[in-house]
Write a protein that holds these residues in place. Structure first.
Motif, mmCIF file in Angstrom:
data_model
loop_
_atom_site.group_PDB
_atom_site.id
_atom_site.type_symbol
_atom_site.label_atom_id
_atom_site.label_comp_id
_atom_site.label_asym_id
_atom_site.label_seq_id
_atom_site.Cartn_x
_atom_site.Cartn_y
_atom_site.Cartn_z
ATOM 1 N N ASN A 246 0.896 5.355 -0.564
ATOM 2 C CA ASN A 246 0.068 6.568 -0.651
ATOM 3 C C ASN A 246 -1.403 6.203 -0.870
ATOM 4 O O ASN A 246 -2.066 6.736 -1.759
ATOM 5 N N ASN A 247 -1.889 5.279 -0.060
ATOM 6 C CA ASN A 247 -3.291 4.831 -0.059
ATOM 7 C C ASN A 247 -3.717 4.103 -1.329
ATOM 8 O O ASN A 247 -4.908 3.985 -1.593
ATOM 9 N N GLN A 248 -2.782 3.622 -2.121
ATOM 10 C CA GLN A 248 -3.095 2.817 -3.295
ATOM 11 C C GLN A 248 -2.387 1.478 -3.184
ATOM 12 O O GLN A 248 -1.193 1.433 -2.887
ATOM 13 N N THR A 249 -3.113 0.409 -3.424
ATOM 14 C CA THR A 249 -2.521 -0.918 -3.399
ATOM 15 C C THR A 249 -1.873 -1.199 -4.747
ATOM 16 O O THR A 249 -2.483 -1.004 -5.787
ATOM 17 N N LYS A 250 -0.611 -1.662 -4.694
ATOM 18 C CA LYS A 250 0.141 -1.951 -5.912
ATOM 19 C C LYS A 250 0.782 -3.328 -5.791
ATOM 20 O O LYS A 250 1.187 -3.738 -4.716
ATOM 21 N N LYS B 6 0.866 -1.177 0.000
ATOM 22 C CA LYS B 6 0.000 0.000 0.000
ATOM 23 C C LYS B 6 0.906 1.232 0.000
ATOM 24 O O LYS B 6 1.645 1.460 0.954
#
Length: 68
Positions: free
Chosen positions: A6-10, A4
């Motif tokens: 910056n609040n994005q799952t990658k 996770k």
């Protein structure tokens, strides 16, 4: 590995990543003037090459900006 950032799952195809390796993938052209925190703990730049990430880590990358 799923992280996770910056609040994005990658998703990343590697099982093991250091902070520096992650930054080389995510922002290879702009690594000056940034700060990085993992699970709300700032990681000093001197530790980026030796600090390994875990799949449960919540990573925040902050870039300095100029303004007035």
């Amino acid at each position: 590995m799923e992280l996770k950032i910056n609040n994005q799952t990658k998703q990343f195809p590697l099982d093991s990543l250091t902070v520096q390796a992650l930054l080389d993938i995510e922002i290879p052209e702009k690594q000056n003037g940034i700060a990085l925190a993992i699970n709300n703990i700032v990681i000093p730049k001197s530790d980026w090459n030796s600090h390994f990430l875990n799949p449960t880590d919540d990573i925040l990358i902050i870039s300095a900006t100029q303004g007035g």
